[in-house]
Design an enzyme around this catalytic site. Structure first.
Site, PDB file in Angstrom:
ATOM      1  N   HIS A 127       0.863  -1.183   0.000  1.00 33.86           N
ATOM      2  CA  HIS A 127       0.000   0.000   0.000  1.00 33.86           C
ATOM      3  C   HIS A 127       0.907   1.243   0.000  1.00 33.86           C
ATOM      4  O   HIS A 127       2.123   1.118  -0.175  1.00 33.86           O
ATOM      5  CB  HIS A 127      -0.959  -0.038   1.190  1.00 33.86           C
ATOM      6  CG  HIS A 127      -0.279  -0.067   2.521  1.00 33.86           C
ATOM      7  ND1 HIS A 127      -0.503   0.868   3.495  1.00 33.86           N
ATOM      8  CD2 HIS A 127       0.644  -0.912   3.032  1.00 33.86           C
ATOM      9  CE1 HIS A 127       0.233   0.586   4.551  1.00 33.86           C
ATOM     10  NE2 HIS A 127       0.945  -0.472   4.307  1.00 33.86           N
ATOM     11  N   VAL A 128       0.324   2.431   0.179  1.00 32.72           N
ATOM     12  CA  VAL A 128       1.116   3.661  -0.013  1.00 32.72           C
ATOM     13  C   VAL A 128       2.300   3.756   0.946  1.00 32.72           C
ATOM     14  O   VAL A 128       3.424   4.016   0.537  1.00 32.72           O
ATOM     15  CB  VAL A 128       0.231   4.925   0.124  1.00 32.72           C
ATOM     16  CG1 VAL A 128       1.065   6.186  -0.116  1.00 32.72           C
ATOM     17  CG2 VAL A 128      -0.913   4.884  -0.867  1.00 32.72           C
TER      18      VAL A 128
END
Lengths: 98, 149
Positions: free
Chosen positions: A24-25
């Site tokens: 994810h980010v």
């Protein structure tokens, strides 16, 4: 005499993503914060995609969830250290609890 | 399907804003997203954005940030697009300014959807022509049309 740039031999290693949330980010940002410390280049292959391991967008394009195997190729003067650092980061689940 | 078509509506697209602070950015994104579903409270969204950003920057390169919230209050994902008139310093880890913000809220339980949204957004935003087309938009309708084209 002109000095040739120092080159590595290219190292490859398969490492599986094991944190609950995958790439994810925040995990991708940590990945890039690590890889951009090194001079070597890094290419990541996963499920028919190949991306630059120094780009957050590149890494997120893999949509790699828990259990995804990454085929990582590094090449350059500090390739060994870079690969070790990345392997540690992934094995430590990017500092995430699960 | 185009990820922007999936996430955005014209009501949740805002161009040419003079903002220059994190609070103003998150305030705008919260207000826009709250229009998507009447269960959403913009004050809570605002707090959620602030908390998320404290964990680490949502800046993803090329002048783009994607602040986001995982929520159990929604069962589908919604996004809001904000374009600034001038870029601002958004992430402490880069000298680059940020002028495009795609804020979104995604169901907490659906991590796979979350990763797919990130992948689709990254594919679009990594295209220089696409980024420059968004930057050329001078009003919200034009911005929405270019994003969802």
């Amino acid at each position: 005499m002109r000095k040739l740039p120092e080159r590595g031999n290219m190292l490859s290693k398969k490492i599986t993503i094991n944190n609950k949330l995958g790439l994810h980010v925040r995990a991708s940002a940590k990945f890039v914060n690590t890889t951009t410390k090194y001079k070597s280049t890094i290419k990541i292959e996963s499920e028919n995609k190949s991306v630059n391991g120094k780009s957050i967008m590149g890494i997120m394009m893999l949509a790699a969830k828990k259990g995804t195997e990454l085929n990582i190729h590094v090449e350059g003067p500090d390739e060994q250290d870079m690969l070790q650092d990345i392997e540690d980061l992934i094995k430590n689940n990017f500092g995430e609890k699960e | 399907m185009n990820i922007f078509k999936k996430l955005l509506s014209i009501d949740r697209t805002l161009a040419n804003q003079p903002d220059n602070s994190h609070n103003k950015i998150f305030r705008h994104l919260s207000m826009l997203l709250a229009t998507a579903d009447n269960k959403l409270d913009h004050e809570i969204l605002f707090e959620n954005f602030i908390e998320r950003e404290k964990l680490g920057s949502t800046y993803i390169g090329h002048g783009i940030a994607i602040p986001h919230i995982r929520s159990s209050q929604v069962n589908k994902a919604y996004g809001a697009l904000l374009q600034l008139e001038h870029g601002m310093k958004f992430s402490s880890s880069t000298e680059e300014n940020t002028d495009l913000f795609l804020g979104f809220i995604v169901p907490k339980i659906d991590n796979e959807q979350h990763l797919k949204i990130l992948a689709n957004l990254s594919e679009k935003f990594s295209n220089n022509n696409f980024r420059e087309s968004l930057r050329s938009a001078k009003d919200s309708l034009k911005l929405y049309n270019l994003a969802t084209k």
